[in-house]
Write a protein that holds these residues in place. Structure first.
Motif, short mmCIF file in Angstrom:
data_model
loop_
_atom_site.label_atom_id
_atom_site.label_comp_id
_atom_site.label_asym_id
_atom_site.label_seq_id
_atom_site.Cartn_x
_atom_site.Cartn_y
_atom_site.Cartn_z
N SER A 31 1.02 -1.31 0.03
CA SER A 31 0.23 -0.04 -0.02
C SER A 31 0.72 1.27 -0.03
N ALA A 32 1.91 1.34 0.72
CA ALA A 32 2.88 2.57 0.75
C ALA A 32 3.54 2.54 -0.62
N LYS A 33 3.76 1.72 -1.28
CA LYS A 33 4.39 1.80 -2.65
C LYS A 33 3.31 2.24 -3.67
N LYS A 34 1.93 1.90 -3.42
CA LYS A 34 1.12 2.59 -4.46
C LYS A 34 0.74 3.81 -4.07
N MET A 35 0.77 4.19 -2.95
CA MET A 35 0.79 5.69 -2.58
C MET A 35 2.11 6.56 -2.40
N GLU A 36 3.00 5.96 -3.08
CA GLU A 36 4.13 6.81 -3.40
C GLU A 36 4.95 7.15 -1.92
N VAL A 37 4.85 6.21 -1.12
CA VAL A 37 5.53 6.53 0.39
C VAL A 37 6.92 5.92 0.33
N GLN A 38 8.06 6.30 0.62
CA GLN A 38 9.42 5.64 0.54
C GLN A 38 9.35 4.82 2.04
N THR A 39 9.64 3.47 2.11
CA THR A 39 9.83 2.78 3.30
C THR A 39 11.23 2.23 3.45
N SER A 40 11.48 1.54 4.67
CA SER A 40 12.73 1.03 4.91
C SER A 40 12.41 -0.50 4.52
N GLY A 41 11.48 -1.17 4.23
CA GLY A 41 11.10 -2.47 4.11
C GLY A 41 10.80 -3.04 5.64
N ILE A 42 10.77 -4.48 5.67
CA ILE A 42 10.39 -4.90 6.86
C ILE A 42 11.73 -5.29 7.56
N ILE A 43 11.87 -4.79 9.02
CA ILE A 43 12.74 -4.84 9.93
C ILE A 43 12.15 -5.99 10.99
N ARG A 44 12.63 -7.02 11.02
CA ARG A 44 12.32 -8.07 12.03
C ARG A 44 13.09 -7.82 13.41
N LEU A 45 12.33 -7.68 14.49
CA LEU A 45 12.68 -7.44 15.86
C LEU A 45 13.01 -8.84 16.52
N PRO A 46 13.83 -9.04 17.24
CA PRO A 46 13.84 -10.18 18.21
C PRO A 46 12.63 -10.48 18.88
N THR A 47 12.44 -12.03 18.78
CA THR A 47 11.41 -12.56 19.27
C THR A 47 11.54 -12.67 20.79
N ARG A 48 10.39 -12.15 21.67
CA ARG A 48 10.54 -12.40 23.10
C ARG A 48 9.68 -13.65 23.38
#
Length: 136
Positions: A31-48
């Motif tokens: 959706s961000a790509k369709k609305m032309e918003v720049q993103t970092s991609g998915i950053i996976r955080l450590p699992t608690r």
């Protein structure tokens, strides 16, 4: 030299089911790509991992028969970028976050929690202080 990107917002998604969480993140990126918003991609955080103590299987006898349980909290982070806090990109980001809140997140029940942080990069002064005097 390309213009410097400024972090405008941060979306922190947390959930128990990794598959559903990845689906939400993919939908947000799409959706961000369709609305032309720049993103970092998915950053996976450590699992608690939250472990619970031993739970007896039997209420009366067989004290050696116990079950052990755990809950895994998966986290994902997506950052939204733009030219600055007063640019047209900031307006796009705010509109995207409203779309995210009202359309994307209610459609996906896989996220237990979504936290959104906006960054403005402004200096705040106490009431009654002179901003020019604070700079000296």
């Amino acid at each position: 030299m390309p213009p410097a990107r400024t972090r405008l917002a941060q979306i922190n998604l947390q959930g128990y089911a990794k598959i559903f969480l990845e689906d939400v993140c993919a939908d947000v990126i799409r959706s961000a790509k369709k609305m032309e918003v720049q993103t970092s991609g998915i950053i996976r955080l450590p699992t608690r991992i939250q472990k619970f103590g031993d739970v007896l299987r039997s209420p009366f006898v067989h004290k050696g028969a116990v079950d052990q349980y755990e809950i895994r909290h998966h986290g994902r982070l997506i950052e939204l970028y733009g030219d600055g806090a007063t640019s047209a990109d900031a307006t796009k980001v705010v509109h995207f976050l409203r779309y995210l809140e009202h359309t994307i997140l209610p459609a996906h029940q896989g996220t237990a929690r979504a936290r959104i942080m906006l960054f403005s990069h402004e200096k705040y002064f106490r009431v009654g202080t002179d901003p020019e005097a604070a700079g000296r």
